[in-house]
Design an enzyme around this catalytic site. Structure first.
Site, PDB file in Angstrom:
ATOM      1  N   GLY A  49     119.174 -20.620  57.761  1.00 27.83           N
ATOM      2  CA  GLY A  49     120.136 -20.874  59.058  1.00 27.83           C
ATOM      3  C   GLY A  49     121.497 -21.445  58.726  1.00 27.83           C
ATOM      4  O   GLY A  49     121.937 -21.509  57.613  1.00 27.83           O
TER       5      GLY A  49
ATOM      6  N   ALA B  76     125.036 -23.784  58.687  1.00 25.42           N
ATOM      7  CA  ALA B  76     125.221 -25.385  58.679  1.00 25.42           C
ATOM      8  C   ALA B  76     124.938 -25.931  59.728  1.00 25.42           C
ATOM      9  O   ALA B  76     125.234 -25.411  61.051  1.00 25.42           O
ATOM     10  CB  ALA B  76     126.422 -25.441  58.163  1.00 25.42           C
ATOM     11  N   ARG B  77     124.111 -27.129  59.594  1.00 23.24           N
ATOM     12  CA  ARG B  77     124.053 -27.945  60.875  1.00 23.24           C
ATOM     13  C   ARG B  77     122.988 -27.454  61.892  1.00 23.24           C
ATOM     14  O   ARG B  77     123.365 -27.616  63.182  1.00 23.24           O
ATOM     15  CB  ARG B  77     125.272 -28.490  61.484  1.00 23.24           C
ATOM     16  CG  ARG B  77     126.103 -29.445  60.662  1.00 23.24           C
ATOM     17  CD  ARG B  77     125.485 -30.522  60.439  1.00 23.24           C
ATOM     18  NE  ARG B  77     126.330 -31.688  59.876  1.00 23.24           N
ATOM     19  CZ  ARG B  77     125.846 -32.470  58.623  1.00 23.24           C
ATOM     20  NH1 ARG B  77     124.664 -32.382  58.190  1.00 23.24           N
ATOM     21  NH2 ARG B  77     126.528 -33.108  58.074  1.00 23.24           N
TER      22      ARG B  77
ATOM     23  N   GLY C 117     119.648 -27.517  61.938  1.00 28.69           N
ATOM     24  CA  GLY C 117     118.390 -28.155  61.857  1.00 28.69           C
ATOM     25  C   GLY C 117     117.473 -27.876  60.627  1.00 28.69           C
ATOM     26  O   GLY C 117     116.223 -28.319  61.095  1.00 28.69           O
TER      27      GLY C 117
ATOM     28  N   SER D  13     117.232 -28.451  57.428  1.00 25.31           N
ATOM     29  CA  SER D  13     116.411 -29.541  56.638  1.00 25.31           C
ATOM     30  C   SER D  13     115.540 -30.506  57.698  1.00 25.31           C
ATOM     31  O   SER D  13     114.547 -30.884  57.080  1.00 25.31           O
ATOM     32  CB  SER D  13     117.581 -30.581  56.223  1.00 25.31           C
ATOM     33  OG  SER D  13     118.237 -29.927  55.241  1.00 25.31           O
TER      34      SER D  13
ATOM     35  N   THR E  71     118.585 -30.772  45.091  1.00 21.13           N
ATOM     36  CA  THR E  71     119.522 -29.738  44.293  1.00 21.13           C
ATOM     37  C   THR E  71     120.956 -30.261  44.463  1.00 21.13           C
ATOM     38  O   THR E  71     121.717 -29.781  43.524  1.00 21.13           O
ATOM     39  CB  THR E  71     119.398 -28.377  44.650  1.00 21.13           C
ATOM     40  OG1 THR E  71     119.631 -28.491  45.815  1.00 21.13           O
ATOM     41  CG2 THR E  71     118.097 -27.702  44.169  1.00 21.13           C
TER      42      THR E  71
ATOM     43  N   HIS F 228     120.495 -38.135  54.700  1.00 19.16           N
ATOM     44  CA  HIS F 228     118.983 -37.309  54.318  1.00 19.16           C
ATOM     45  C   HIS F 228     118.015 -38.196  53.629  1.00 19.16           C
ATOM     46  O   HIS F 228     116.965 -38.115  54.186  1.00 19.16           O
ATOM     47  CB  HIS F 228     119.393 -36.116  53.314  1.00 19.16           C
ATOM     48  CG  HIS F 228     119.716 -34.779  54.082  1.00 19.16           C
ATOM     49  ND1 HIS F 228     118.970 -33.870  53.920  1.00 19.16           N
ATOM     50  CD2 HIS F 228     120.742 -34.476  54.626  1.00 19.16           C
ATOM     51  CE1 HIS F 228     119.700 -32.830  54.642  1.00 19.16           C
ATOM     52  NE2 HIS F 228     120.827 -33.220  54.954  1.00 19.16           N
TER      53      HIS F 228
ATOM     54  N   ARG G  30     116.393 -40.623  56.585  1.00 21.13           N
ATOM     55  CA  ARG G  30     115.340 -40.349  57.334  1.00 21.13           C
ATOM     56  C   ARG G  30     114.090 -39.640  56.648  1.00 21.13           C
ATOM     57  O   ARG G  30     112.994 -39.557  57.407  1.00 21.13           O
ATOM     58  CB  ARG G  30     115.860 -39.003  58.163  1.00 21.13           C
ATOM     59  CG  ARG G  30     116.239 -37.816  57.584  1.00 21.13           C
ATOM     60  CD  ARG G  30     116.836 -36.770  58.615  1.00 21.13           C
ATOM     61  NE  ARG G  30     117.063 -35.254  58.165  1.00 21.13           N
ATOM     62  CZ  ARG G  30     118.056 -34.734  58.160  1.00 21.13           C
ATOM     63  NH1 ARG G  30     118.820 -34.826  58.736  1.00 21.13           N
ATOM     64  NH2 ARG G  30     117.898 -33.623  57.370  1.00 21.13           N
TER      65      ARG G  30
ATOM     66  N   ASP H 233     115.391 -28.824  48.991  1.00 16.51           N
ATOM     67  CA  ASP H 233     116.715 -28.877  49.887  1.00 16.51           C
ATOM     68  C   ASP H 233     117.778 -28.986  48.921  1.00 16.51           C
ATOM     69  O   ASP H 233     118.259 -30.023  48.353  1.00 16.51           O
ATOM     70  CB  ASP H 233     116.555 -29.968  50.894  1.00 16.51           C
ATOM     71  CG  ASP H 233     117.413 -29.605  52.167  1.00 16.51           C
ATOM     72  OD1 ASP H 233     118.150 -28.636  52.016  1.00 16.51           O
ATOM     73  OD2 ASP H 233     117.387 -30.513  53.036  1.00 16.51           O
TER      74      ASP H 233
END
Length: 188
Positions: free
Chosen positions: A12, A14-15, A17, A19, A42, A57, A60, A91
């Site tokens: 998808g 950027a931003r 959803g 991840s 990575t 990241h 959460r 990710d």
């Protein structure tokens, strides 16, 4: 009887959803299977803003998850730790490709990079564990103005196709909503 996990590919913008959706999926699998989650990061943060993103990241993710920072060879991690009911969350593919392109003292080679991505797709598909790979769709905008950016965009597009072609499930996230793509093509 042998056991094979699933290869799940989530892409998808950027931003969008991606991840967050991948993390929810990994958490659900962890609860259902009673396995452990290994988060393969990575990203090599090169500035304060990227360090802040990484920190968000990390904050959460459940404390029980193991994080392995592997910017160039996630295949090695999956092979070493592969076992039934385990979950790997990589990710992200986009940063992996960037890292491979920008290796110091190595000229970017599209064929070699895509061979590494093919290996990742195959290992992910054949794994006993569930493997979730997150990536970005970067080619929906204008044609980049320089050769390195065009090379990057082209490799990501082909890398995404390679992973998706091996995946058991493929999702795109738009505005935080995951849409299963291969479900749309079943029976065609």
């Amino acid at each position: 009887m042998s056991y094979r996990g699933k290869l799940v590919f989530i892409t998808g913008a950027a931003r969008s959803g991606k991840s967050f959706f991948a993390e929810k999926m990994a958490k659900r699998l962890e609860e259902e299977l009673g396995g452990e989650v290994t988060y393969i990061a990575t990203c090599v943060p090169g500035d304060d803003e990227m360090r802040e993103r990484v920190a968000r990241h990390q904050a959460r993710r459940p404390a029980s998850w193991k994080t392995i920072e592997e910017p160039l060879n996630p295949v090695q991690v999956i092979k070493q730790l592969d076992k039934p009911r385990s979950i790997f969350l990589l990710d992200c593919l986009t940063l992996l490709v960037s890292n491979l392109i920008l290796q110091p003292d190595i000229e970017p080679n599209e064929e070699q990079i895509l061979e590494k991505i093919s290996d990742l797709a195959q290992v992910g598909y054949e794994s006993n564990a569930h493997v979730i790979i997150v990536s970005n769709e970067v080619g929906w905008g204008i044609v980049p103005g320089d050769p390195l950016s065009r090379l990057y965009r082209d490799i990501i597009g082909r890398a995404n196709q390679k992973i998706a072609s091996c995946a058991d499930e493929v999702y795109v996230t738009i505005a935080g909503i995951p849409i299963e793509l291969n479900a749309l093509t079943k029976g065609m």
